[in-house]
Design an enzyme around this catalytic site. Sequence first.
Site, short mmCIF file in Angstrom:
data_model
loop_
_atom_site.label_atom_id
_atom_site.label_comp_id
_atom_site.label_asym_id
_atom_site.label_seq_id
_atom_site.Cartn_x
_atom_site.Cartn_y
_atom_site.Cartn_z
N TYR A 55 33.39 -18.94 29.71
CA TYR A 55 33.39 -17.00 30.07
C TYR A 55 33.76 -17.53 31.37
O TYR A 55 33.03 -17.95 32.18
CB TYR A 55 32.69 -16.45 29.96
CG TYR A 55 31.81 -15.95 28.85
CD1 TYR A 55 32.66 -16.65 27.22
CD2 TYR A 55 30.79 -15.61 28.03
CE1 TYR A 55 31.68 -16.34 25.84
CE2 TYR A 55 30.00 -15.43 27.38
CZ TYR A 55 30.91 -15.51 26.01
OH TYR A 55 30.53 -15.18 24.75
N LEU A 215 29.47 -2.90 20.11
CA LEU A 215 29.44 -1.95 19.76
C LEU A 215 31.35 -1.70 19.67
O LEU A 215 32.02 -1.12 19.81
CB LEU A 215 29.30 -1.39 21.58
CG LEU A 215 28.34 -1.05 22.11
CD1 LEU A 215 27.77 -0.35 23.09
CD2 LEU A 215 27.37 -0.31 21.14
N GLY A 216 31.44 -2.61 18.86
CA GLY A 216 32.70 -3.03 18.56
C GLY A 216 33.27 -3.11 19.43
O GLY A 216 34.85 -2.77 19.52
N GLY A 218 33.17 -2.48 22.40
CA GLY A 218 33.43 -1.04 23.35
C GLY A 218 34.19 0.13 22.73
O GLY A 218 33.88 1.84 22.92
N PHE A 219 34.49 -0.11 20.92
CA PHE A 219 35.54 1.15 20.20
C PHE A 219 33.30 1.89 20.12
O PHE A 219 34.68 3.75 20.18
CB PHE A 219 35.46 0.45 19.09
CG PHE A 219 36.16 1.78 18.04
CD1 PHE A 219 37.73 2.38 18.12
CD2 PHE A 219 35.64 1.87 17.05
CE1 PHE A 219 37.72 3.33 17.19
CE2 PHE A 219 36.08 3.22 16.41
CZ PHE A 219 36.76 3.14 16.60
#
Length: 333
Positions: A55, A215-216, A218-219
């Site tokens: 990352y 949370l997908g 952020g979706f």
Amino acid sequence: MSQRLLGGLPTAPVGYGAMVLSPGVYGEIDDARGVAALHAALDAGATMIDTSDGYGADGHNEQLVGRAVAGRRDEVVIATKFGFRVPDGAKPHTFPVTYSFGELAVNAEPQYVRGYAEQSLRNLGTDVIDLYYPHFPDPEVPFEDTVGAVAELVAAGLVRHLGLSNVTADQLRAAHAVHPVAAVQTQWSMWQPVDPALLAAARELGVGLVAWSPLGGGFLTGTVQQVADGDFRQHMPRFDAANLAANNDRYAPLRGIAADLGLAPGQLALAWLLHQDEHVVPIPGSRTPAHIEENQAAADIELDAGVLARIDEALASFAPAGEGALLSGADRA
């Protein structure tokens, strides 16, 4: 806040995924904001901080985590991953994915594993990694060989627990036969079901589950209307303009349930996930302290049978537009 067990590793029910704190993931971010986000997670009760040597550039994310936990190391379960940042001179091995770039370069050859770990330890400013994962199974290396190299690190005291990431049920079983596995990191959320065979194998073997992207991307917070340039989600089919608009429409009933309960949509998504298995720990990431505190508070939300039935009914009608999994079924066979 109660604790959960990942194999023999105790941790708070909701962890923190630090990937969002490196530039090039959700757009630009400075390190001061990143450290503040990590401190907010710890202050709100998170204990697991999840990162990776891949990352950000040159170990950026691990170094950021190391600075943030300095002086608080005994409060933190540090989880990190390896094999996604191929060292100079090593052959990159192709790992296919469903995202628009189509493939990743990995190398999990045993000869490199100790070097990966030692670099991560330097980046993190610690002398032991609590939970260490191969980031992806290397298609050109017998998985048991990679796992065996991590087992040597456990014996040497550099790693406390073995984790696996993005694996199949068969790979979990093969790894567990070499060395006990504490946790499997896998994609799991309201809009991306867990692999049933993997879940069954984890339960049978007493292995915990760390849910990435709970949370997908952020979706499932109900707030994403578009993604900007430089945002990693541009590679995800569910976030292209047409699919995102359709998905927001289809998600409306679940947003409605959250509103009825006085919850933020993201809290409902996390609370629902925590109710799916007593040994699952989601690792949502956020850059905003208020949202981080909101996510952590989901650990204390009780959903009764009636609410869970309403959610399951809404999910049965929520067929997201666009591919959501990082790995296709064929890739995971």
